[in-house]
Design a protein around this motif. Sequence first.
Motif, PDB file in Angstrom:
ATOM      1  N   LYS A 190       3.488  -6.830   2.716  1.00 14.81           N
ATOM      2  CA  LYS A 190       4.152  -5.519   2.575  1.00 14.81           C
ATOM      3  C   LYS A 190       3.357  -4.578   1.691  1.00 14.81           C
ATOM      4  N   GLY A 191       2.904  -5.087   0.532  1.00 12.78           N
ATOM      5  CA  GLY A 191       2.261  -4.205  -0.438  1.00 12.78           C
ATOM      6  C   GLY A 191       0.785  -3.987  -0.221  1.00 12.78           C
ATOM      7  N   GLY A 192       0.148  -4.826   0.599  1.00 18.19           N
ATOM      8  CA  GLY A 192      -1.289  -4.695   0.800  1.00 18.19           C
ATOM      9  C   GLY A 192      -1.680  -4.401   2.223  1.00 18.19           C
ATOM     10  N   ILE A 193      -1.578  -5.413   3.095  1.00 14.32           N
ATOM     11  CA  ILE A 193      -2.080  -5.288   4.464  1.00 14.32           C
ATOM     12  C   ILE A 193      -1.336  -4.216   5.255  1.00 14.32           C
ATOM     13  N   GLU A 194       0.008  -4.220   5.172  1.00 15.62           N
ATOM     14  CA  GLU A 194       0.780  -3.244   5.948  1.00 15.62           C
ATOM     15  C   GLU A 194       0.535  -1.823   5.473  1.00 15.62           C
ATOM     16  N   VAL A 195       0.503  -1.622   4.164  1.00 17.27           N
ATOM     17  CA  VAL A 195       0.260  -0.277   3.615  1.00 17.27           C
ATOM     18  C   VAL A 195      -1.127   0.223   3.997  1.00 17.27           C
ATOM     19  N   ALA A 196      -2.142  -0.646   3.825  1.00 16.03           N
ATOM     20  CA  ALA A 196      -3.516  -0.251   4.164  1.00 16.03           C
ATOM     21  C   ALA A 196      -3.636   0.106   5.638  1.00 16.03           C
ATOM     22  N   SER A 197      -3.013  -0.700   6.505  1.00 20.42           N
ATOM     23  CA  SER A 197      -3.109  -0.449   7.942  1.00 20.42           C
ATOM     24  C   SER A 197      -2.390   0.840   8.339  1.00 20.42           C
ATOM     25  N   LYS A 198      -1.255   1.112   7.703  1.00 19.89           N
ATOM     26  CA  LYS A 198      -0.503   2.327   8.031  1.00 19.89           C
ATOM     27  C   LYS A 198      -1.286   3.589   7.675  1.00 19.89           C
ATOM     28  N   TRP A 199      -2.153   3.495   6.669  1.00 19.53           N
ATOM     29  CA  TRP A 199      -2.990   4.639   6.308  1.00 19.53           C
ATOM     30  C   TRP A 199      -4.277   4.680   7.134  1.00 19.53           C
ATOM     31  N   MET A 200      -4.932   3.528   7.230  1.00 22.09           N
ATOM     32  CA  MET A 200      -6.264   3.504   7.836  1.00 22.09           C
ATOM     33  C   MET A 200      -6.251   3.748   9.339  1.00 22.09           C
ATOM     34  N   MET A 201      -5.328   3.146  10.052  1.00 22.21           N
ATOM     35  CA  MET A 201      -5.354   3.251  11.508  1.00 22.21           C
ATOM     36  C   MET A 201      -5.091   4.671  12.012  1.00 22.21           C
ATOM     37  N   PRO A 202      -4.067   5.394  11.504  1.00 20.20           N
ATOM     38  CA  PRO A 202      -3.911   6.792  11.938  1.00 20.20           C
ATOM     39  C   PRO A 202      -5.125   7.658  11.593  1.00 20.20           C
ATOM     40  N   LEU A 203      -5.697   7.445  10.391  1.00 27.07           N
ATOM     41  CA  LEU A 203      -6.890   8.208  10.019  1.00 27.07           C
ATOM     42  C   LEU A 203      -8.057   7.880  10.942  1.00 27.07           C
TER      43      LEU A 203
END
Length: 441
Positions: free
Chosen positions: A163-176
């Motif tokens: 929740k605090g690492g992989i999901e957050v990073a992916s939610k930012w990185m993939m749309p960008l």
Amino acid sequence: MSSRDHFTSRIGFILAAAGSAIGLGAIWKFPYMAGTNGGSVFILLFILCTIFIGLPILISEFMIGRRGQRDPINSFKEQAPGKPWYTVGWIGLIAAGLILSFYSVVGGWILSYLFRALTFSLTGKGLNFALLFNDLITNPWEAIFAQGTFMLLTLLIVQAGIKGGIEVASKWMMPLLFIFFILLFIRSITLDGAVEGIKFMFIPDWSYFNVDTLVLALGQAFFSLSLGVCAMITYASYLAKSEKIVNSAVNVAAMNIIISLLAGLVIFPAVFALDYSPEQGPGLVFIMIPAVFEQLPMGSILLIVFFILLLFATVTSSIALLEVVVAIGIGNKTQTRKKATWIFAIIIFVIGIPSALSFGLLSDLKILDKSIFDFVDYLTSGILLPIGALMISLFAGFHYSKKISREEMQSSPFIYWTWLIIVRFIAPIAILVILLNSVLG
């Protein structure tokens, strides 16, 4: 099981899984593979292989992971007690660690190029980009430092958990990632002469339609979807039982195809517009892209954007690879995640040092006539991943009863029976072809 970390949303899982699949496979490897294998025919075969063979195996990995709710080794042990299927988890562990060991070397190259782009050291007439790339990969201190920095970035995300690492990073990185690619795509196709690059991608040259191209396209489909390494089993183990795995798998495969095509549409129109050859091989990104962007309006800024994009894609894949190792290492004991992440990241970093040095200090050391870097790539991509994918396909197709697999898929009878025929018969044959081609070719 109640203490086990989980994705908080379906979109978070899809973006994380897509990030695992996308990475260097789509942005670095796909363009040069298409460029050296005739463009459009390779691309068509890649799409067909992804949909009709890669997707069913991806569904199988999601099924195994979501049903087991454990790390790959324990998941297989619980679902097939007393049988050796758990060796799939060990294959995934070894493959993930080895892939990340040389993957982090390439990630380090990207960081080095991004630093040079940010300091505008990649611009200026007369730069020899082939020589620049060679200087980078043969410099032992820079290669190892950059590799270590990339591993540090990866472990900081993984140690924070799902929740605090992989999901957050992916939610930012993939749309960008999508936004950056679309911007570069628009700029590339508006160049004079860009239409030749588009033709190269979409008008078939059937002289390239042969068994070798088919095998390469199938291998690319497997590599770009991260099949056989247990990354998707690991991610799906953090997925709620209520989620529909078929829809998620379709979304991941579709995003992978779209990003791969966008990568081609960024690179090939610019390559043809500026009269370069698409057959540059693995150096296409690091040698050709700076040379191409140097000649574009706002090229320095676009180059920074491109390497940020490439870094995002690489990190989303590297965190999935490290997560496989960490998940197996800690089982369900979430309190040991931080310590385990540091230990395994350091071990993988050390294992990767020979790969980082294989173009310089250890360039004379060969294994089967391959550099250390190329041998680890061959061992994982050509042997371990196909073996892992083959066992996953057979497990999902034959070990699960039809009642269980139907319940897990929650799909129409047509989709279910198509999946079952593919994972039982078609996919194993296709994987054996890849494996034989790797061993004998």
